[in-house]
Design an enzyme around this catalytic site. Structure first.
Site, PDB file in Angstrom:
ATOM      1  N   ASP A   1      -2.022  -1.417   5.894  1.00  0.00           N
ATOM      2  CA  ASP A   1      -2.176  -0.894   7.244  1.00  0.00           C
ATOM      3  C   ASP A   1      -2.933  -1.861   8.139  1.00  0.00           C
ATOM      4  OD1 ASP A   1      -4.814  -0.669   6.501  1.00  0.00           O
ATOM      5  OD2 ASP A   1      -4.778   1.495   6.281  1.00  0.00           O
TER       6      ASP A   1
ATOM      7  N   THR B   1       0.018   4.768   1.615  1.00  0.00           N
ATOM      8  CA  THR B   1      -0.041   5.548   2.842  1.00  0.00           C
ATOM      9  C   THR B   1       0.304   4.697   4.059  1.00  0.00           C
ATOM     10  OG1 THR B   1      -1.759   6.922   1.886  1.00  0.00           O
ATOM     11  CG2 THR B   1      -1.476   7.048   4.265  1.00  0.00           C
TER      12      THR B   1
ATOM     13  N   ASP C   1       0.855  -1.179   0.000  1.00  0.00           N
ATOM     14  CA  ASP C   1       0.000   0.000   0.000  1.00  0.00           C
ATOM     15  C   ASP C   1       0.896   1.234   0.000  1.00  0.00           C
ATOM     16  OD1 ASP C   1      -2.321   1.437   0.067  1.00  0.00           O
ATOM     17  OD2 ASP C   1      -2.543   1.344   2.238  1.00  0.00           O
TER      18      ASP C   1
END
Length: 830
Positions: A718, A519, A517
């Site tokens: 995340d 972020t 990912d």
């Protein structure tokens, strides 16, 4: 009524406080206790017996309460001192910490200062025990594995529990050696010309001496091996103790019959003196050497749990709580969420929380694996077990008990250490067939030697058959995988790599595609607002800032916090929105008074039918091409402006990606961000590919496509929005600071949330799998070579035979060699 008593057993003010508090828990009692003199002044509503007072105090420690004589002399007989009551599932420690963080499994006195040990408030569950070879076996008390017969070990290792087992084995070993050594000397004396022992008494009598000396060895120190062998036969879970029990048992019983009824044996079994050959020395030496092997294994096995022990020691037992401005030392379990705690220089942080006042540097090496202390200021997160630097600060409690990161790490390490890797299935399958085959080989060996062997043929047959049974122990084969996994998982935990199970370790070594990912994974995950621009005469930039902050106040997205911080910096107040809704992968919507607000990407604008003006679109594209994230702001389905947010790429990301690519792993980025931003990041890091504007279901579908092509896919995210993709991937890797890790959806969690952690996890996986294969080669190779030698394969050419005693010694050290090889992982560079 008032009464004064003498209290024995108090050695410090802590004891005085404990006695006073304990007495005041009795209904109708008001007590004041002094240390010098050691007295308790008790005011009671009704008369309370001395026995009842003693019972209450004995439950809290080794204290004795007694009455004073009328003259103040203390001559009255003291009430009998009762042993401290053990609390089920608790461990105990000295409140003075004389031996550091050492804990004990029973109440009593500190061996250093003599103070009463107090129960640890961080442990509150019944101890469980498992088998190192069969983790599915879980028992409430120490004993033997019902499958393989090995000693059970604590699932949550406590040094004292392991010490008790080890000390018990050592004591038995000493006794066994004391009785076995004379037997060995008597038996070996036959090799001495003009044997001096025969001048004392005849061989037949010396055989009876050997018999007498063997009884403590067979029926006390090593009886456990026969019990395990018998259980293994009844359950048909044949294992190493089956072979040991049969081999040593046959040798000992044969010798007993040789003493009692020697006339039933053929002449080939008899010595030149007319006595039957006895094998008391073989039986006792074999059993003693196996016991030695158990001692060495217990000692070595304790080292494999060192990582968990070190983690357990990180948790402090107490903390300084601030209540109404006053500081008070309390037990850990007395801390609640929201409490303010004072952390002094050099102290361990007691729970997970946030710095409320002050700043300091924190040593997080045992959690993140990074040796350099991290500077923390107001608002930063701190983790239980990490060590404060040279400044004092006040923290607010966020997580307690099992919620803390340290507790989660310990739980993950324990669980992973007990799990089985797929490669172990092969070892288990081999072990299942191994014992019956060995027994058959032993029988065939006896028959061949009895028919074709030199005289005395039956003696040769017996000795070689026993050697085959003893040397072919499958213990080393069974230990090959779990030992390496246990050490590897501990090694990972010390480097901030939390591994959910052994299967994850094995699969990580086979990964050829890594999906990451953007972020919080590639970037720092701490975005900041560059600007909020309005394209409306009706709404100023401050108006948009207030509306954006109002929307994001209920959002958990990392970008939301950036806008809230921006509004706070500009001292802009905002109201609460109604009908808030977060649309995954697109943005957020809500109502503010009469306005319908929407903040998100182009997909969200299309969903609410809000047209994006060309001038706004052009400015947004320019910002996105620079790798920045832009969200459109729409009011009543009309785009009136946008917010520009930037998130710096982590300094370690590029090097980590290059390292993974060198190892043949294809690194791709799947992000919910726009095409321009994704392209800019991909080009900066030289990724092997990227896909933008990906919703969670899109990531899931792309992973399925890659897997259908035969790829082994790892997904790093995340751990929250990416949960479906993390679960679908062959290996799910949760990234983050460790306080919000997605343990359920990820197989591996990186505490620091750094791509370097993935490279380390890949390296660790490689080291562990190589170590397992080495262990299997040691175990299988040893048996493949050892069995033919024990059967006498070298005798026709070299005239060499393998003594059953040497076979027993080699068998014991084979298991230790596997453990020792596994322990090398602790020094591996990852």
């Amino acid at each position: 009524m008032k009464q004064t008593y003498i209290v024995d057993g108090m050695s410090c003010n802590g004891c005085r406080t404990k006695v006073e508090n304990t007495l005041n828990t009795i209904e109708g009692v008001k007590a004041e206790v002094t240390l010098n003199p050691p007295q308790a002044n008790i005011e009671m509503e009704e008369s309370i017996s001395l026995t009842h007072l003693q019972d209450v105090l004995s439950a809290k420690g080794n204290y004795t309460i007694r009455t004073m004589s009328c003259c103040g002399n203390n001559n009255q007989a003291a009430a009998p001192k009762k042993p401290a009551v053990a609390i089920k599932g608790a461990t105990y420690y000295c409140p003075m910490h004389c031996e550091g963080d050492k804990t004990y499994i029973k109440p009593g006195d500190c061996p250093v200062c003599g103070m009463d040990l107090v129960p640890s408030t961080t442990v509150n569950k019944q101890a469980k025990y498992t088998c190192p070879m069969h983790p599915e076996v879980i028992k409430d008390q120490l004993g033997d594995c019902p499958i393989c017969g090995m000693d059970l070990v604590p699932m949550e290792p406590e040094a004292d529990e392991e010490d008790i087992t080890l000390k018990k084995l050592i004591r038995k070993l000493k006794i066994s050696v004391a009785f076995t050594l004379p037997i060995f000397i008597i038996a070996m004396s036959e090799m001495i010309p003009n044997n001096p022992l025969y001048q004392i008494m005849d061989l037949n009598y010396w055989n009876w001496v050997q018999f007498a000396l063997s009884i403590p060895v067979v029926f006390y120190t090593c009886w456990l091996f026969f019990e395990r062998a018998w259980r293994s036969i009844l359950s048909w879970n044949l294992n190493m103790f089956t072979l040991i029990g049969i081999g040593a048992g046959v040798a000992w019983l044969f010798s007993v019959f040789a003493l009692l009824v020697p006339d039933i044996f053929p002449d080939q079994f008899k010595t030149h003196l007319g006595t039957v050959y006895v094998y008391f020395e073989a039986a006792t030496v074999i059993l003693t050497l196996v016991l030695l092997g158990q001692v060495l294994e217990a000692r070595a096995h304790g080292k494999t749990n060192s990582a968990i022990k070190e983690l357990l020691k990180l948790a402090p037992n107490k903390a300084i709580k601030i209540t109404d401005g006053k500081e008070q030392e309390v037990a850990i379990d007395a801390i609640l969420k929201g409490d303010l705690l004072r952390v002094k220089p050099g102290e361990k942080i007691p729970v997970d929380g946030t710095i409320h006042e002050g700043e300091s540097t924190i040593d997080e090496a045992m959690i993140s694996g990074e040796p350099i202390p991290v500077t923390k200021k107001v608002g930063d997160k701190v983790i239980a077990g990490t060590i404060n630097g040279n400044k004092s600060f006040i923290m607010r409690t966020d997580k307690i008990g099992s919620e803390t990161l340290l507790a989660q790490i310990i739980q993950m390490v324990e669980t992973a250490s007990r799990s089985k890797a797929p490669i172990q299935k092969m070892a288990d399958k081999i072990s299942g067939y191994f014992v019956p085959i060995v027994v058959m080989v032993s029988v065939v060996t006896f028959i061949v030697w009895a028919i074709y062997g030199p005289n005395p043929a039956y003696v040769y047959a017996m000795v070689n058959a026993l050697a085959v049974l003893i040397i072919a122990c499958p213990c080393a084969l069974g230990l090959a995988t779990p030992m390496a996994v246990m050490v590897g998982v501990g090694k990972g935990a010390k480097n901030g790599i939390l591994i959910k199970n052994a299967e994850a370790l094995e699969k990580m070594n086979k990964i050829d595609v890594l999906i990451i990912d953007k972020t919080g994974t590639i970037t720092e995950g701490k975005p900041s607002v560059e600007e909020i621009k309005s394209h409306s005469q009706e709404y100023t930039e401050n108006d948009l800032t207030a509306q954006i902050a109002a929307l994001n106040a209920q959002s958990e997205h990392p970008l939301a916090q950036a806008t809230l911080n921006y509004a706070k910096e500009k001292n802009i107040d905002f109201k609460a929105v109604q009908k808030f809704e977060a649309i995954t992968g697109k943005g957020v919507i809500g109502d503010l008074e009469q306005l319908q607000l929407a903040l998100g990407n182009q997909s969200l604008m299309e969903q609410i039918d809000a047209e994006i003006p060309q001038d706004i679109s052009k400015e947004v594209n320019t910002a996105q091409q620079k790798g920045k994230t832009v969200s459109y702001m729409a009011i009543n389905k009309k785009v009136v402006g946008y917010v520009v947010i930037s998130d710096k790429i982590k300094t370690t990301s590029k090097a980590a990606i290059q390292q993974l690519q060198k190892e043949g792993i294809k690194v791709m980025m799947f992000t919910g961000d726009n095409e321009a931003t994704a392209k800019a990041v991909s080009e900066t890091l030289n990724l092997d590919g990227y896909k933008a504007q990906m919703l969670p279901q899109h990531k899931l579908e792309e992973i399925k496509i890659l897997q259908a092509e035969g790829k082994k896919v790892a997904m790093a995210g995340d751990g929250i929005n990416d949960a479906p993709a993390l679960s679908q991937a062959d290996i799910g890797i949760a990234m983050g600071t460790g306080t919000d890790v997605a343990i359920e959806s990820a197989a591996i969690t990186l505490v620091k949330g750094d791509l370097n952690g993935i490279a380390k996890a890949k390296s660790l996986s490689h080291h562990v799998m190589r170590n397992i294969k080495e262990n299997l080669v040691f175990a299988l190779g040893y048996n493949i070579i050892g069995i033919p030698i024990a059967a006498g394969a070298l005798y026709p050419v070299f005239g060499m035979l393998l003594s059953p005693m040497i076979a027993a010694l080699a068998m014991s050290f084979s298991s230790v060699s596997v453990i020792a090889n596994s322990l090398r992982l602790k020094n591996a560079k990852i």
